[in-house]
Design an enzyme around this catalytic site. Structure first.
Site, PDB file in Angstrom:
ATOM      1  CG  ASP A  92       3.829   0.645  -4.621  1.00  0.00           C
ATOM      2  OD1 ASP A  92       3.556   0.209  -5.748  1.00  0.00           O
ATOM      3  OD2 ASP A  92       3.861   1.853  -4.333  1.00  0.00           O
ATOM      4  CD  GLU A 128       0.256   1.308  -3.191  1.00  0.00           C
ATOM      5  OE1 GLU A 128       0.391   2.380  -2.578  1.00  0.00           O
ATOM      6  OE2 GLU A 128       0.830   0.263  -2.866  1.00  0.00           O
ATOM      7  CG  ASP A 168       3.041   3.738   3.032  1.00  0.00           C
ATOM      8  OD1 ASP A 168       2.747   3.569   4.234  1.00  0.00           O
ATOM      9  OD2 ASP A 168       3.570   4.776   2.603  1.00  0.00           O
ATOM     10  CG  ASP A 195       5.982   0.433  -0.122  1.00  0.00           C
ATOM     11  OD1 ASP A 195       4.807   0.010   0.034  1.00  0.00           O
ATOM     12  OD2 ASP A 195       6.238   1.519  -0.687  1.00  0.00           O
TER      13      ASP A 195
END
Length: 621
Positions: free
Chosen positions: A487, A414, A491, A489
């Site tokens: 990542d 991403e 998102d 997290d």
């Protein structure tokens, strides 16, 4: 029906099981671990199918063991002709059991007879209690060998069997049973064996569930489709020929996805087989014959277009089933195909003629699917031609130099920042990097036509090079590992879920062949003096700090925070990296989750979140 020591046939020995466990349970990972439990449960299910058992209790114990208890006839305890109690023969001899003739069981799932003996061989220890002949018998085994004789421990009026076993840590990569996997399988078995009560008790957490179905597979289809727009009520029919029983439930929905679950003797044949081939052929014949008679200028519809939006459960009971492989993923009895095809053809044609309004809705849906497929094919061809040039540009796909698909890996990353780090970190010989911008379209809501207009989706399709949807050809995939690297997290998790939804819906063979992976970048970098540790979970961090004391801790929020050397060392280097292979352990559970979490039904999603909110871990706020 009589079930005594005389019915126990012995065909072989147990020696090779511990050396080659994968041959018998499909691997030493989480799938193989749970296969041990399924083998024991299947024996109890066989007692239920034979009409001798109406309750099964499965327990996950605190010590890592699992037990299965039924109120069936109990494994025979009389002396076998080998000079040992029959229960010991069943638990220590490969291909020993009461299912090789029809004297004790007319129909059985565990026909290979390796099931419970393999469980014994691959367990640190196994204990069995048999309630039979007014007594309770007990015996203990360790790594497949008896360490006690058969003992009478008390008197009882009950009948049944309890088997408790602890998987061997020397054999399996993980020995922790997952409640969700076990619950899903037991729920499935309850639908397939109507009238059977199955309890699941997790002594580790105190969680309990009870599974029971009065309507069987009809209720199964209704449950799978509960959040989907339906065209008609569930169609149900059954038939029997040559002692082969066929039970079918199906329903057409206003979706693009085909969901067919095929079972032989309650075993989920994830690779299908002759019963699935027969079902497809019978359904296609019936709908096309009805269409020719009742629709002007009717053009024959292909089977794939007919099955779009179809949910079906095929359950056959076969006296002597033949499977491809010990894990029974594919049924191969040739006579089953003709029997299933004949029953499906006649019963579906009858239903269509008796329900003309619903029949026309089904035909219209099938014709629409055919038109959409033809339009999608043209659009995909256009996408392919455009992207042959587009993806060679340096800003998008950074391909690898190897031409051998077996060596090649594609990392889907991403954002441009992480993409830049990954491009610098990779080994250019065999690792390619495809950065994607932001969150891709949710294909569960949008459908194929909108998805094909999305630039990131088009890039994915072109990079992998094997087509999409019904036209996907796994042998044309340019990479044998497709790795989602996002990542750690919220998102990143959302992007990962959107990608998984896309792959599940439109490139499912990538998952079925084991080509799809999720990278596991570290959550923390811990520095103590000159020593650096990379940590992948909060629990691991706790354990490390207990061991080394206070240290400098860096929490990685994104891949872009790592320099290329760190990214290579922790996440991309095959020698050190941790990657999670994406599997479809249970198709029904996957269907439910994707439909509930990514679909249009907001109420269903809200209820799911409320129900499971207490189970959430590592939620970034």
């Amino acid at each position: 029906m009589e079930y005594t020591a005389d019915q126990i046939e012995v065909l072989g020995d147990l020696e090779a099981v511990r050396k080659r466990p994968g041959m018998y349970v499909g691997g030493t990972g989480i799938r193989g671990l749970h296969h041990l439990l399924w083998e024991v449960v299947d024996n109890s299910i066989d007692e239920a199918m034979a009409g001798y058992c109406d309750t099964i209790v499965v327990r996950l114990h605190r010590d890592g063991s699992a037990s299965v208890e039924d109120n069936g006839r109990g494994i025979p305890t009389e002396m076998h002709r080998l000079g040992k109690p029959a229960v010991e023969v069943v638990l220590t001899k490969l291909h020993a059991g009461g299912k090789f003739s029809d004297k004790a069981y007319k129909v059985a799932g565990g026909l290979h007879g390796v099931g419970v003996s393999v469980v014994n061989a691959l367990s640190e220890w196994l204990e069995v209690w048999v309630k039979r002949n007014g007594k309770t018998y007990y015996m203990r085994f360790e790594k497949g060998k008896a360490v006690t004789g058969l003992e009478i421990i008390n008197e009882t009026e009950q009948t049944g069997t309890i088997i408790r076993f602890k998987p061997d840590e020397e054999i399996f990569e993980t020995t922790e049973f997952r409640y969700d996997i076990v619950a899903q399988r037991l729920k499935e078995l309850a639908y397939l064996t109507k009238g059977l009560k199955i309890r699941l008790i997790d002594e580790r957490t105190g969680k309990e569930d009870e599974f029971y179905s009065k309507e069987g597979i009809k209720e199964f289809v209704r449950h799978v489709n509960r959040n989907r727009p339906k065209i008609h009520d569930v169609i149900y029919f059954q038939g029997e020929k040559d002692d082969i029983k066929v039970e079918i439930a199906l329903q057409f929905t206003e979706t693009e996805y085909e969901n067919i679950f095929a079972y032989a003797n309650n075993i989920n044949n994830v690779e299908g087989g002759t019963h699935l081939i027969g079902f497809r052929a019978g359904l296609t014949r019936a709908i096309n014959e009805y269409g020719k008679k009742n629709v002007r200028k009717y053009k024959p519809i292909t089977g794939a277009d007919i099955r779009e939006g179809l949910t079906a459960v095929i359950s056959v009971k076969v006296p002597e089933p033949q499977f491809e492989g010990q894990t029974k993923t594919k049924l191969t009895n040739s006579n089953v195909r003709k029997i299933v095809e004949s029953i499906v053809y006649s019963e579906m044609l009858k239903w269509l003629e008796e329900h003309p309004n619903e029949a026309m809705k089904v035909i219209e849906k099938c014709m629409l699917s055919m038109k959409a497929r033809e339009a999608a094919r043209r659009a995909k061809e256009l996408v392919r031609r455009k992207n042959e040039v587009h993806l060679t540009l340096p800003g998008k796909l950074a391909d690898c130099s190897s031409k051998n698909p077996d060596e090649r890996e594609l990392f889907i990353v991403e954002g441009e920042s992480a993409g830049g780090s990954a491009k610098q970190a990779r080994d250019r010989n065999f690792q390619a990097v495809l950065p994607i911008r932001g969150k891709i379209i949710n294909v569960e809501k949008s459908g194929m036509m909108k998805a094909l207009k999305n630039e990131e989706i088009k890039a994915l399709i072109a990079a992998i090079g094997a087509g999409v949807g019904k036209d996907f050809e796994i042998n044309k995939a340019r990479y044998r590992r497709v790795v989602i690297m996002t990542d750690a997290d919220v998102d990143g998790a959302h992007i990962r879920t959107l990608l998984l939804t896309f792959f599940y819906r439109y490139m499912r063979p990538l998952i079925e062949h084991g080509y799809l992976y999720i990278a596991q970048p570290p959550l923390y970098r811990v520095k103590k003096g000159k020593k650096v540790y990379y940590v992948y979970s909060d629990r691991e961090l706790e354990d490390l700090l207990k061991r080394i004391g206070n240290a400098e801790i860096q929490r990685y929020k994104g891949l872009g925070e790592m320099n290329p050397d760190q990214l290579w060392e922790t996440t991309m280097n095959p020698k050190n990296r941790i990657m999670m292979q994406v599997t479809i352990e249970d198709a029904m559970e996957a269907e439910e989750l994707f439909t509930t979490l990514m679909g249009e039904d907001v109420e269903a999603r809200r209820n799911f979140i409320i129900e499971h909110s207490r189970e959430v871990r590592n939620l970034d706020i």
